[in-house]
Design an enzyme around this catalytic site. Structure first.
Site, short mmCIF file in Angstrom:
data_model
loop_
_atom_site.label_atom_id
_atom_site.label_comp_id
_atom_site.label_asym_id
_atom_site.label_seq_id
_atom_site.Cartn_x
_atom_site.Cartn_y
_atom_site.Cartn_z
N CYS A 1 0.85 -1.19 0.00
CA CYS A 1 0.00 0.00 0.00
C CYS A 1 0.88 1.24 0.00
O CYS A 1 2.07 1.18 0.32
CB CYS A 1 -0.94 0.01 1.20
SG CYS A 1 -0.15 0.24 2.79
N GLY B 1 6.76 -1.97 -4.50
CA GLY B 1 6.84 -1.18 -3.28
C GLY B 1 5.76 -0.12 -3.16
O GLY B 1 4.96 0.11 -4.08
N HIS B 2 5.78 0.56 -2.01
CA HIS B 2 4.77 1.58 -1.72
C HIS B 2 4.89 2.78 -2.67
O HIS B 2 5.97 3.13 -3.11
CB HIS B 2 4.86 2.04 -0.26
CG HIS B 2 6.17 2.64 0.12
ND1 HIS B 2 7.23 1.89 0.55
CD2 HIS B 2 6.59 3.92 0.11
CE1 HIS B 2 8.25 2.68 0.82
NE2 HIS B 2 7.88 3.92 0.55
N ASN B 3 3.73 3.34 -3.00
CA ASN B 3 3.59 4.54 -3.85
C ASN B 3 3.98 4.31 -5.30
O ASN B 3 4.07 5.27 -6.08
CB ASN B 3 4.40 5.72 -3.31
CG ASN B 3 4.05 6.08 -1.90
OD1 ASN B 3 2.91 5.93 -1.47
ND2 ASN B 3 5.03 6.53 -1.14
N SER C 1 7.95 4.47 -4.67
CA SER C 1 7.77 5.75 -5.39
C SER C 1 8.31 5.74 -6.81
O SER C 1 8.66 6.79 -7.35
CB SER C 1 8.37 6.89 -4.58
OG SER C 1 7.74 6.97 -3.32
#
Length: 182
Positions: free
Chosen positions: A116, A137-139, A157
């Site tokens: 998330c 991974g996140h973002n 990211s």
């Protein structure tokens, strides 16, 4: 027996296997098939005509479009790996309060994880296909119609354009932009 929250909304023709757990506020669209041993966390939304294979975990607040296939033991919406170093050298976990959005016609392979977002969404674009043993991974934002082959790892990211192919064991560092058609 399965455990389905009283306020969960199941569309017409939904099929629920044995030992499924469906949390409060979940919505599952028409004709979606949920195989045995699946966990769907509170507030998750799953579209129509999806297939969720055994032992998948769909965490809280995840949004899944129509005609999505999640292969066995995929984990969608787990916490991102985000820690800040304290002055004493120990690590403080940074809360992950974003969600995951998986658009229509996506397939996600077995044992793949999609974290998330920290404060915004991690997004998988329409029509993308993700192989087994991939880590997102996140973002991260994956564009439309991408192909990610086995053991790809994408750090937080990263933004991936449309029609991108990443071959097996490709690793992508954090905060990278990959343009369309790469």
């Amino acid at each position: 027996a399965s455990s389905i929250a009283a306020d969960a909304r199941l569309g017409d023709g939904v099929s629920i296997g044995a030992f499924v757990s469906i949390g409060s506020g979940v919505s599952v669209g028409p004709r979606t098939v949920v195989h045995p041993g699946v966990h769907i966390g509170p507030g998750a939304t799953i579209g129509a005509d999806c297939v969720i294979h055994s032992h998948v975990a769909v965490r809280e607040r995840v949004v899944i479009g129509d005609r999505v296939v999640l292969q066995n033991a995929a984990v969608i919406g787990s916490d991102g790996f985000a820690f800040a170093r304290r002055p004493d050298g120990t690590h403080q976990k940074i809360p992950q309060v974003g969600d995951v959005v998986i658009e229509d016609d996506v397939e996600i392979g077995a044992n793949t994880t999609v974290d998330c977002g920290t404060i915004r969404s991690t997004r998988i674009g329409r029509g993308s296909k993700i192989d087994n043993l991939v880590m997102i991974g996140h973002n991260v934002e994956i564009g439309e119609d991408c192909l990610l082959c086995g053991q790809v790892g994408i750090a937080g990211s990263v933004k991936v354009g449309n029609n991108v192919v990443l071959g097996g064991k490709t690793g992508v560092s954090d905060n990278i932009f990959i343009g369309d058609n790469v």
